[in-house]
Design an enzyme around this catalytic site. Structure first.
Site, PDB file in Angstrom:
ATOM      1  N   CYS A 264     -12.899 -28.555   7.091  1.00 58.17           N
ATOM      2  CA  CYS A 264     -11.815 -27.496   6.671  1.00 58.17           C
ATOM      3  C   CYS A 264     -10.843 -28.950   7.062  1.00 58.17           C
ATOM      4  CB  CYS A 264     -11.402 -26.536   7.878  1.00 58.17           C
ATOM      5  SG  CYS A 264     -10.181 -25.265   7.480  1.00 58.17           S
TER       6      CYS A 264
ATOM      7  N   ASP B  33      -2.656   7.976  -1.239  1.00 50.17           N
ATOM      8  CA  ASP B  33      -3.659   8.910  -0.869  1.00 50.17           C
ATOM      9  C   ASP B  33      -4.244   9.499   0.387  1.00 50.17           C
ATOM     10  OD1 ASP B  33      -5.911   6.320  -0.049  1.00 50.17           O
ATOM     11  OD2 ASP B  33      -3.681   6.680  -0.114  1.00 50.17           O
TER      12      ASP B  33
ATOM     13  N   HIS C 292      -5.971 -21.440   9.448  1.00 45.63           N
ATOM     14  CA  HIS C 292      -6.970 -22.226   9.903  1.00 45.63           C
ATOM     15  C   HIS C 292      -8.030 -20.403   9.077  1.00 45.63           C
ATOM     16  CE1 HIS C 292     -11.349 -23.759   9.615  1.00 45.63           C
ATOM     17  NE2 HIS C 292     -11.359 -22.031  10.727  1.00 45.63           N
TER      18      HIS C 292
ATOM     19  N   ASP D  55      -8.297  -6.782   1.013  1.00 43.07           N
ATOM     20  CA  ASP D  55      -7.630  -7.465   1.599  1.00 43.07           C
ATOM     21  C   ASP D  55      -7.264  -6.933   3.181  1.00 43.07           C
ATOM     22  OD1 ASP D  55      -6.742  -4.234   1.518  1.00 43.07           O
ATOM     23  OD2 ASP D  55      -5.521  -4.835   3.280  1.00 43.07           O
TER      24      ASP D  55
ATOM     25  N   ASP E 244       0.454  -1.087   0.277  1.00 44.63           N
ATOM     26  CA  ASP E 244      -0.282  -0.328   0.059  1.00 44.63           C
ATOM     27  C   ASP E 244       0.592   1.644  -0.146  1.00 44.63           C
ATOM     28  OD1 ASP E 244      -0.613   0.134   3.436  1.00 44.63           O
ATOM     29  OD2 ASP E 244       0.587   0.572   2.821  1.00 44.63           O
ATOM     30  N   SER E 245       0.262   2.079  -0.061  1.00 43.51           N
ATOM     31  CA  SER E 245       1.005   3.174  -0.217  1.00 43.51           C
ATOM     32  C   SER E 245       1.813   4.138   0.916  1.00 43.51           C
ATOM     33  CB  SER E 245       0.385   4.671  -0.966  1.00 43.51           C
ATOM     34  OG  SER E 245      -0.729   5.309   0.215  1.00 43.51           O
ATOM     35  N   GLY E 246       1.476   3.857   2.212  1.00 43.25           N
ATOM     36  CA  GLY E 246       1.414   4.406   3.075  1.00 43.25           C
ATOM     37  C   GLY E 246       1.188   4.932   3.425  1.00 43.25           C
ATOM     38  N   GLY E 247      -0.504   5.924   2.800  1.00 36.02           N
ATOM     39  CA  GLY E 247      -1.301   6.872   3.480  1.00 36.02           C
ATOM     40  C   GLY E 247      -1.833   6.483   4.557  1.00 36.02           C
TER      41      GLY E 247
ATOM     42  N   GLN F  49     -11.295   8.156  -3.786  1.00 36.12           N
ATOM     43  CA  GLN F  49     -11.093   8.752  -2.908  1.00 36.12           C
ATOM     44  C   GLN F  49     -12.836   9.142  -2.351  1.00 36.12           C
ATOM     45  OE1 GLN F  49     -10.347   8.290   0.445  1.00 36.12           O
ATOM     46  NE2 GLN F  49      -8.648   7.072  -0.199  1.00 36.12           N
TER      47      GLN F  49
ATOM     48  N   CYS G   6      -7.162 -28.042  11.922  1.00 33.96           N
ATOM     49  CA  CYS G   6      -8.021 -29.156  11.463  1.00 33.96           C
ATOM     50  C   CYS G   6      -7.964 -30.281  10.816  1.00 33.96           C
ATOM     51  CB  CYS G   6      -9.315 -28.197  10.983  1.00 33.96           C
ATOM     52  SG  CYS G   6     -10.131 -27.222  11.038  1.00 33.96           S
TER      53      CYS G   6
ATOM     54  N   CYS H  88      -7.369 -27.963   6.420  1.00 34.96           N
ATOM     55  CA  CYS H  88      -5.799 -27.706   6.770  1.00 34.96           C
ATOM     56  C   CYS H  88      -5.352 -28.300   8.136  1.00 34.96           C
ATOM     57  CB  CYS H  88      -6.212 -25.583   7.201  1.00 34.96           C
ATOM     58  SG  CYS H  88      -6.429 -25.598   9.585  1.00 34.96           S
TER      59      CYS H  88
ATOM     60  N   GLY I 266     -10.348   4.347   1.470  1.00 33.66           N
ATOM     61  CA  GLY I 266     -11.087   5.941   2.180  1.00 33.66           C
ATOM     62  C   GLY I 266     -12.893   5.393   3.149  1.00 33.66           C
TER      63      GLY I 266
END
Lengths: 375, 375
Positions: free
Chosen positions: B304, B141, B335, B266, B87-90, B189, B309, B306, B216
């Site tokens: 599941c 941004d 999990h 994300d 990400d931009s850090g914004g 935004q 599990c 994984c 945003g």
């Protein structure tokens, strides 16, 4: 399988209900039913670990024997298919719990978790470990602080001997009623007094146990004294049974104990030091937070084949450490345990090859010249 | 590759310098260059993860672009061979740092680590991400708090548009000079004002970027409003470019965003909730510390596959959680991420099969009837 002609070192095989263990062996500590930060799969695939230690005191308090029994025993609970040694709980009662009262019967103590009162007796701690399904059980002993007077040590020793006999009486009855029980080991006490240690060893020998532990050391006494006590004790223990030195040691000390006839050791050092940023390598100790590693692209140890050393730089591990990232603990612990198991492998190989004295001397020489600077 | 006839859902492939990513996709967050508690090997072997997010703000402050550059870029530093979006850090500048000052040029702020002063500009944050070697870079941004007035949002929006243009100008120059650069995405935004969102999308479209993010949102506004803003924005973005909704969402929300034309998401939710004891299952949410799980031998989720599990009971995981054991964090995170990726896989499969509306309705029905009691 092999004995060193010049020292007391031996190499052998320890057969347990959950597999064979090559000795001499170092056991990582899984205090609360987990070797901190590592899964059973890591332990097996990365380390080929055969035997680990779990703490009866902690697991008795949480989650408790009833839960573990209901979940099929400690192996199934932990998802650990290989061997487990549980200690008796004695050491933690004396080091962790609050107010405690020792009697002929056992020790009354308050849980460090919530203050509840509990009683550990030689019989009850055998029962708890049988419920856990440990491959090796330890008999309840009294762990004295250091220093202790000869009189206090003697009095404590007599109590420990009484408890050991009670534990074995009870154990021998129980194993008639249960299947697949592990082996019970008594613990030699006696503080730093050779006469007491020798008496204790001789008396415990009469229990005809499958193995014997040396306890109550590595509690603050000088290293030379610890080794002196092992030297007083080990020759009096049966030659064909494993000797377990509890709570040791640093990498350079492992061969010293083996040289005195020790077959098994356990210690939180490799795992705890890892988490605290101290890594053991073939070239000595490395303190990861040091600024010199900020952009060091090399692995922790060039000669180490562990996942951490094959994939990550010191710079990244230092970053993870500084950032407080969980992954640091797993990678560092994996590395330090790999290092410890590699040292044990080298010790064992040298004994089998009849070259242990040379290995021991090389270790001593390296420890002397270890400079903290260029790593 | 496929588009849902009734909703805005799409399924496709995102080609990056470090591999192909199937969309719609959910990206786990590796804030400080590590998905907390999981190694790259876990992410690949257990999850077949193709793309993760790392935070420019954190990595810029520690260990810094110079160290990462010296160590060969972020992929090599992390030992992560697949795709990375930074990400931009914004967002973190506005949420984490101390005193900050926004100007036309960028944003001046104080590090939350040690109070040092730093300046982020659209150009400098592109440069940092190019040094990292990210596969997808985000343009700086300004992230407004919620609620914000229309006037404040409009003023902020104009600044964000200016920054986006500056970022792209700089980026287009840089990629002439460097090889193997990732793709830069601008961020739409406009707070919760549809008119601002639409204007921003239209203007950013002129940058002809390889993908577009919607930022945003998920900053405290009601969920319905978030979806409304996505609905206002997505149709104005180019159909043949991925749309990345930042910072969402709960498992039952993922298909909702996809239905509005979102291709990438994300969120720290699966990993953070895991560490805090909240596990997502095919039958709903499970709070591991609850007493009912104390001796529950079942896995977290029967369906599941994984590692957690397949090998451990709820009782053991609860024990690890109560005991504060590191392994808990790794297993629980593994999990929850597996669960999220499974939801995304089901979403994608249903789109390809032309059955996404049915899948969406089933998810809505299940969310309505989810009872916390019997799990």
């Amino acid at each position: 399988m092999a004995e060193c002609a010049q020292t007391g070192a031996r190499a052998g095989l320890l057969h347990t209900p959950h597999g064979v263990v090559e000795t001499p062996v170092f056991m990582p500590v899984g205090t609360q039913g987990s070797v901190k930060g590592l899964s059973p799969r890591d332990l097996i695939e990365q380390l080929d670990l055969r035997l680990l230690l779990a703490n009866t005191y902690h697991l008795y308090l949480r989650p408790g024997p009833e839960v573990i029994e209901r979940l099929g025993g400690l192996h199934q609970f932990m998802g650990w298919p290989r061997a487990i040694l549980t200690d008796s709980g004695g050491y933690q009662v004396f080091s962790l719990s609050g107010l405690r009262k020792v009697t002929q019967e056992g020790v009354l103590f308050r849980s460090h978790l919530n203050g509840d009162a509990h009683l550990f007796t030689p019989e009850s701690t055998v029962d708890v470990q049988l419920v856990f399904g440990s491959d090796i059980l330890m008999a309840l002993d009294e762990c004295l602080e250091y220093p202790a007077s000869h009189e206090a040590a003697r009095e404590s020793l007599d109590r420990t001997l009484g408890w050991a006999r009670a534990a074995f009486r009870h154990y021998r009855q129980r194993i008639q009623e249960r299947e697949n029980c592990g082996a019970l080991f008594p613990i030699v006490q006696g503080s730093v007094y050779g006469d007491l240690r020798r008496r204790c060893a001789a008396e415990l020998r009469e229990l005809d146990a499958d193995g014997y532990a040396i306890g109550g050391l590595s509690v603050g006494e000088p290293r030379a004294l610890s080794l002196e006590m092992v030297e007083a004790t080990a020759p009096l223990l049966p030659r064909d049974r494993p000797r377990y030195m509890m709570g040791v040691g640093l990498p350079e000390e492992l061969p010293e104990y083996v040289a005195h006839g020790v077959d098994m050791m356990d210690c939180v050092l490799p795992s705890r030091n890892a988490r605290n940023g101290c890594l053991f390598t073939s070239q000595g100790r490395l303190i990861i937070k040091q600024a010199r590693y900020k952009d060091d692209p090399r692995p922790i140890d060039e000669s180490c084949p562990c996942y951490a050393c094959r994939n990550f730089s010191r710079a990244y591990l230092r970053h993870l450490f500084q950032a407080g990232e969980i992954l640091y603990a797993s990678l560092a612990t994996l590395h330090n345990l790999r290092r410890y198991l590699e040292v044990m492998r080298q010790i064992r190989q040298s004994i089998l090859a009849g070259e242990f004295p040379a290995y021991l001397n090389a270790t001593r020489a390296r420890a002397l010249e270890e400079l903290p600077a260029e790593l």
